[in-house]
Design a protein around this motif. Structure first.
Motif, PDB file in Angstrom:
ATOM      1  N   ALA A  44       0.836  -1.211   0.000  1.00 14.70           N
ATOM      2  CA  ALA A  44       0.000   0.000   0.000  1.00 14.70           C
ATOM      3  C   ALA A  44       0.866   1.254   0.000  1.00 14.70           C
ATOM      4  O   ALA A  44       0.587   2.209  -0.733  1.00 14.70           O
ATOM      5  N   ILE A  45       1.911   1.262   0.810  1.00 10.34           N
ATOM      6  CA  ILE A  45       2.824   2.413   0.868  1.00 10.34           C
ATOM      7  C   ILE A  45       3.473   2.628  -0.501  1.00 10.34           C
ATOM      8  O   ILE A  45       3.537   3.758  -1.000  1.00 10.34           O
ATOM      9  N   ASN A 118      -5.578  -1.907  -4.663  1.00  7.63           N
ATOM     10  CA  ASN A 118      -5.506  -1.741  -3.218  1.00  7.63           C
ATOM     11  C   ASN A 118      -5.173  -3.132  -2.670  1.00  7.63           C
ATOM     12  O   ASN A 118      -5.907  -4.084  -2.926  1.00  7.63           O
ATOM     13  N   PRO A 119      -4.076  -3.294  -1.939  1.00 10.08           N
ATOM     14  CA  PRO A 119      -3.682  -4.630  -1.494  1.00 10.08           C
ATOM     15  C   PRO A 119      -4.645  -5.247  -0.478  1.00 10.08           C
ATOM     16  O   PRO A 119      -4.570  -6.442  -0.221  1.00 10.08           O
ATOM     17  N   SER A 123      -9.193  -3.871  -5.241  1.00  9.53           N
ATOM     18  CA  SER A 123      -9.821  -2.997  -6.224  1.00  9.53           C
ATOM     19  C   SER A 123      -8.827  -2.010  -6.815  1.00  9.53           C
ATOM     20  O   SER A 123      -8.037  -1.400  -6.100  1.00  9.53           O
ATOM     21  N   ARG A 124      -8.911  -1.825  -8.125  1.00  7.60           N
ATOM     22  CA  ARG A 124      -8.105  -0.822  -8.827  1.00  7.60           C
ATOM     23  C   ARG A 124      -8.901   0.465  -9.031  1.00  7.60           C
ATOM     24  O   ARG A 124      -8.373   1.422  -9.569  1.00  7.60           O
ATOM     25  N   GLY A 146     -10.705   1.251  -4.467  1.00  6.08           N
ATOM     26  CA  GLY A 146      -9.467   0.932  -3.769  1.00  6.08           C
ATOM     27  C   GLY A 146      -8.779   2.189  -3.261  1.00  6.08           C
ATOM     28  O   GLY A 146      -8.060   2.167  -2.277  1.00  6.08           O
ATOM     29  N   TRP A 147      -9.045   3.287  -3.946  1.00  6.78           N
ATOM     30  CA  TRP A 147      -8.354   4.540  -3.673  1.00  6.78           C
ATOM     31  C   TRP A 147      -9.358   5.682  -3.732  1.00  6.78           C
ATOM     32  O   TRP A 147     -10.330   5.623  -4.480  1.00  6.78           O
ATOM     33  N   ILE A 148      -9.090   6.744  -2.982  1.00  6.68           N
ATOM     34  CA  ILE A 148      -9.920   7.941  -3.001  1.00  6.68           C
ATOM     35  C   ILE A 148      -9.010   9.101  -3.399  1.00  6.68           C
ATOM     36  O   ILE A 148      -7.994   9.350  -2.732  1.00  6.68           O
ATOM     37  N   PHE A 149      -9.373   9.798  -4.480  1.00  2.00           N
ATOM     38  CA  PHE A 149      -8.570  10.911  -5.001  1.00  2.00           C
ATOM     39  C   PHE A 149      -9.342  12.211  -4.821  1.00  2.00           C
ATOM     40  O   PHE A 149     -10.479  12.343  -5.270  1.00  2.00           O
ATOM     41  N   GLU A 150      -8.724  13.165  -4.160  1.00  2.00           N
ATOM     42  CA  GLU A 150      -9.312  14.493  -3.951  1.00  2.00           C
ATOM     43  C   GLU A 150      -8.805  15.401  -5.068  1.00  2.00           C
ATOM     44  O   GLU A 150      -7.666  15.854  -5.043  1.00  2.00           O
ATOM     45  N   PHE A 151      -9.661  15.645  -6.069  1.00  2.00           N
ATOM     46  CA  PHE A 151      -9.208  16.365  -7.260  1.00  2.00           C
ATOM     47  C   PHE A 151      -8.986  17.853  -7.023  1.00  2.00           C
ATOM     48  O   PHE A 151      -8.381  18.517  -7.851  1.00  2.00           O
TER      49      PHE A 151
END
Length: 173
Positions: A44-45, A118-119, A123-124, A146-151
């Motif tokens: 994850a890191i 996301n390990p 989910s990709r 798997g990931w959250i992106f703050e645009f």
């Protein structure tokens, strides 16, 4: 006549070996069970570092624009802009070869082929948001992000509830 001596283990000897092996297994099993969590944490890191570096390079090459802010479906746009060639405006090629080798789309890809999973949930998917929620949405499987992106800021976080082996919340990595 010499007595007939059999070459075999007695029941007591076999029981002693089984007990010793059971004790060793009880001692070693907890040490190995935590190693998979540590491996996921390390993955994850590494994925977060790859995402963050890719987002920074994308922003620098696209005149300060962040990925995922153009288009009807920002989640899909984000993934395409990082994993496929783009032009300065952030547009992707409509060619079947996805723009590889097309001089009109000279930038990228920043993460080749597909986004890292996301390990923890596999989910990709990336969910793009204007502002991070107070806590991760969670969920498991490919239907969850798997990931959250703050645009608005260009920051990305791991979608994982709980604390890492070092005690830090996964959401705050």
């Amino acid at each position: 006549m010499a007595p007939n001596k059999q070459n075999a283990f007695s029941l007591v000897e076999i029981l002693i070996v089984v007990v010793v092996l059971g004790i060793l297994a009880a001692i070693l099993a907890p040490q190995f069970s935590g190693s998979s969590e540590s491996a996921r944490y390390s993955a994850a890191i590494e994925s977060l570092l790859q995402f963050r570096a890719s987002i920074d390079v994308y922003k620098n090459q696209h005149l300060g624009k962040l990925p995922g802010v153009v288009g009807a479906d920002p989640d899909v746009v984000f993934a395409g802009q990082l994993s496929m060639p783009t032009n300065v405006a952030g547009d992707r090629s409509s060619n079947p070869d996805e723009g590889y080798g097309d001089p009109d789309y000279p930038l990228g890809p920043y993460i080749p082929n597909v986004l890292p999973p996301n390990p923890f949930n596999g989910s990709r998917r990336v969910r793009t948001v204007a502002t991070f929620p107070a806590s991760p949405p969670g969920g498991s499987g490919n239907s969850s992000p798997g990931w959250i992106f703050e645009f608005t800021s260009g920051r990305i976080k791991l979608n994982k509830i709980g604390a890492a082996p070092d005690g830090q919340l996964y959401w705050n990595l």
